[in-house]
Design a protein around this motif. Sequence first.
Motif, PDB file in Angstrom:
ATOM      1  N   PRO A  59       0.794  -1.229   0.000  1.00  0.00           N
ATOM      2  CA  PRO A  59       0.000   0.000   0.000  1.00  0.00           C
ATOM      3  C   PRO A  59       0.831   1.287   0.000  1.00  0.00           C
ATOM      4  O   PRO A  59       0.254   2.374   0.084  1.00  0.00           O
ATOM      5  CB  PRO A  59      -0.798  -0.109   1.300  1.00  0.00           C
ATOM      6  CG  PRO A  59       0.059  -0.941   2.197  1.00  0.00           C
ATOM      7  CD  PRO A  59       0.896  -1.841   1.330  1.00  0.00           C
ATOM      8  N   HIS A  60       2.165   1.158  -0.097  1.00  0.00           N
ATOM      9  CA  HIS A  60       3.008   2.362  -0.107  1.00  0.00           C
ATOM     10  C   HIS A  60       4.385   1.986  -0.645  1.00  0.00           C
ATOM     11  O   HIS A  60       5.204   1.427   0.081  1.00  0.00           O
ATOM     12  CB  HIS A  60       3.121   2.907   1.324  1.00  0.00           C
ATOM     13  CG  HIS A  60       3.819   4.224   1.441  1.00  0.00           C
ATOM     14  ND1 HIS A  60       3.542   5.134   2.424  1.00  0.00           N
ATOM     15  CD2 HIS A  60       4.797   4.795   0.689  1.00  0.00           C
ATOM     16  CE1 HIS A  60       4.310   6.206   2.282  1.00  0.00           C
ATOM     17  NE2 HIS A  60       5.093   6.021   1.228  1.00  0.00           N
ATOM     18  N   ILE A  61       4.611   2.272  -1.910  1.00  0.00           N
ATOM     19  CA  ILE A  61       5.922   1.974  -2.497  1.00  0.00           C
ATOM     20  C   ILE A  61       6.151   2.907  -3.684  1.00  0.00           C
ATOM     21  O   ILE A  61       5.232   3.159  -4.464  1.00  0.00           O
ATOM     22  CB  ILE A  61       6.031   0.483  -2.911  1.00  0.00           C
ATOM     23  CG1 ILE A  61       7.420   0.172  -3.470  1.00  0.00           C
ATOM     24  CG2 ILE A  61       4.931   0.074  -3.890  1.00  0.00           C
ATOM     25  CD1 ILE A  61       7.750  -1.308  -3.525  1.00  0.00           C
ATOM     26  N   ALA A  86       2.433   9.945  -4.316  1.00  0.00           N
ATOM     27  CA  ALA A  86       3.255  11.054  -4.803  1.00  0.00           C
ATOM     28  C   ALA A  86       4.102  11.557  -3.641  1.00  0.00           C
ATOM     29  O   ALA A  86       3.602  11.728  -2.533  1.00  0.00           O
ATOM     30  CB  ALA A  86       2.354  12.175  -5.316  1.00  0.00           C
ATOM     31  N   PHE A  87       5.385  11.754  -3.865  1.00  0.00           N
ATOM     32  CA  PHE A  87       6.245  12.275  -2.799  1.00  0.00           C
ATOM     33  C   PHE A  87       7.292  13.186  -3.400  1.00  0.00           C
ATOM     34  O   PHE A  87       7.201  13.584  -4.561  1.00  0.00           O
ATOM     35  CB  PHE A  87       6.827  11.144  -1.947  1.00  0.00           C
ATOM     36  CG  PHE A  87       8.019  10.390  -2.500  1.00  0.00           C
ATOM     37  CD1 PHE A  87       8.180  10.148  -3.857  1.00  0.00           C
ATOM     38  CD2 PHE A  87       8.990   9.896  -1.632  1.00  0.00           C
ATOM     39  CE1 PHE A  87       9.282   9.426  -4.335  1.00  0.00           C
ATOM     40  CE2 PHE A  87      10.094   9.182  -2.100  1.00  0.00           C
ATOM     41  CZ  PHE A  87      10.229   8.952  -3.448  1.00  0.00           C
ATOM     42  N   TRP A  88       8.285  13.559  -2.606  1.00  0.00           N
ATOM     43  CA  TRP A  88       9.320  14.439  -3.140  1.00  0.00           C
ATOM     44  C   TRP A  88      10.397  13.586  -3.788  1.00  0.00           C
ATOM     45  O   TRP A  88      10.537  12.400  -3.510  1.00  0.00           O
ATOM     46  CB  TRP A  88       9.849  15.386  -2.079  1.00  0.00           C
ATOM     47  CG  TRP A  88      10.699  14.796  -1.006  1.00  0.00           C
ATOM     48  CD1 TRP A  88      10.338  13.823  -0.120  1.00  0.00           C
ATOM     49  CD2 TRP A  88      12.060  15.129  -0.704  1.00  0.00           C
ATOM     50  NE1 TRP A  88      11.380  13.544   0.707  1.00  0.00           N
ATOM     51  CE2 TRP A  88      12.454  14.321   0.390  1.00  0.00           C
ATOM     52  CE3 TRP A  88      12.979  16.038  -1.245  1.00  0.00           C
ATOM     53  CZ2 TRP A  88      13.724  14.398   0.949  1.00  0.00           C
ATOM     54  CZ3 TRP A  88      14.248  16.100  -0.674  1.00  0.00           C
ATOM     55  CH2 TRP A  88      14.605  15.295   0.400  1.00  0.00           C
ATOM     56  N   ASP A 102       0.568   6.892   8.403  1.00  0.00           N
ATOM     57  CA  ASP A 102       1.655   5.979   8.045  1.00  0.00           C
ATOM     58  C   ASP A 102       2.964   6.268   8.777  1.00  0.00           C
ATOM     59  O   ASP A 102       3.124   7.315   9.391  1.00  0.00           O
ATOM     60  CB  ASP A 102       1.879   6.051   6.532  1.00  0.00           C
ATOM     61  CG  ASP A 102       2.288   4.702   5.984  1.00  0.00           C
ATOM     62  OD1 ASP A 102       2.744   3.833   6.752  1.00  0.00           O
ATOM     63  OD2 ASP A 102       2.154   4.506   4.761  1.00  0.00           O
ATOM     64  N   HIS A 103       3.889   5.324   8.625  1.00  0.00           N
ATOM     65  CA  HIS A 103       5.223   5.380   9.251  1.00  0.00           C
ATOM     66  C   HIS A 103       5.105   5.383  10.782  1.00  0.00           C
ATOM     67  O   HIS A 103       5.805   6.131  11.466  1.00  0.00           O
ATOM     68  CB  HIS A 103       6.024   6.614   8.796  1.00  0.00           C
ATOM     69  CG  HIS A 103       6.039   6.837   7.322  1.00  0.00           C
ATOM     70  ND1 HIS A 103       6.319   5.831   6.417  1.00  0.00           N
ATOM     71  CD2 HIS A 103       5.802   7.942   6.587  1.00  0.00           C
ATOM     72  CE1 HIS A 103       6.259   6.329   5.192  1.00  0.00           C
ATOM     73  NE2 HIS A 103       5.933   7.602   5.258  1.00  0.00           N
ATOM     74  N   LEU A 104       4.227   4.551  11.324  1.00  0.00           N
ATOM     75  CA  LEU A 104       4.057   4.493  12.779  1.00  0.00           C
ATOM     76  C   LEU A 104       5.097   3.579  13.407  1.00  0.00           C
ATOM     77  O   LEU A 104       5.764   2.808  12.716  1.00  0.00           O
ATOM     78  CB  LEU A 104       2.649   3.974  13.120  1.00  0.00           C
ATOM     79  CG  LEU A 104       1.484   4.763  12.524  1.00  0.00           C
ATOM     80  CD1 LEU A 104       0.170   4.210  13.042  1.00  0.00           C
ATOM     81  CD2 LEU A 104       1.606   6.248  12.838  1.00  0.00           C
TER      82      LEU A 104
HETATM   83 ZN   LIG Z   1       6.548   7.429   0.923  1.00  0.00          ZN
END
Ligand SMILES: [Zn+2]
Length: 292
Positions: A6-8, A33-35, A166-168
Amino acid sequence: MRIFDPHIHMTSRTTNDYEAMYAAGVRALVEPAFWLGQPRTNVGSFLDYFDSLVGWERFRAAQFGIRHHATIALNPKEANDPRCREVLSEIPRYLLKDGVVAVGEVGYDSMTPEEDEVFAQQMQMALDAELPVLVHTPHRDKLAGTRRTLDVVRESGVPAEMVLVDHLNETNVELVLESGAWAGFSIYPDTKMDPDRMVSILSEYGLDRMIVNSAADWGRSDPLKTLAAGKAMLAAGFSEDDVDRVLWRNPVEFYAQSNNLILDPVPGFQPGEPPAAGVEFEGSSVLRGPRK
Ligand SMILES: [Zn+2]
């Protein structure tokens, strides 16, 4: 084992990764979408990137038998750059595109007033588009950042069950679960979270609204960490059905709220055979193969 990552960030990954992911059981994924590491200096840079997320990368994934979806947003880090904030007016039209399943990644990086404003604006866009939201929690000051994040979510009017935080880690999982939002964990080689810590968290807090991802990108990361987490669950005594719930049914249930997931096998795909040039998709003309 069937896996929905779910996040890649596949744009940063190779075709070897796609092949290894398919072999590991990955059949669908979401690319937020990210930096890009290198700061963007203008809105056009975002638009080309968004187009490649909903077009080229989706096509590339399908060549390897994997269904690709995207989330679209101005990321928290670049929310601080006035040259980038102009992209906000372009985002709503991307939220209507095939394969876009959420607004994201939004949230906080350094918790500046600019980030507050951009976060709140994009929560409103999610509300208007009736899409789920993927929220990134800051790496520094995680607990305070998570508290403030959940306040913004509450004030936004977006229902908690439409939000994946996310990132918990061990410090903020309880806070997120109590809020009614979904809890995301990024399994990284040497930071954030590893498979054994993940298993301990699942043992302690249960499997409800728990989602595991590899968050693989251009940094040191591993697109097969989802598989590693599934194996660690089995080794710790969780059942195959438990693993299926965490690695497939939970993320599917969350992102299905977009009404925009496609999960059936890619037509014409044969594992181990060279990618077909003209794989076509229902309802999309962007996804025809590149002209050679
Ligand atoms: Zn990410």
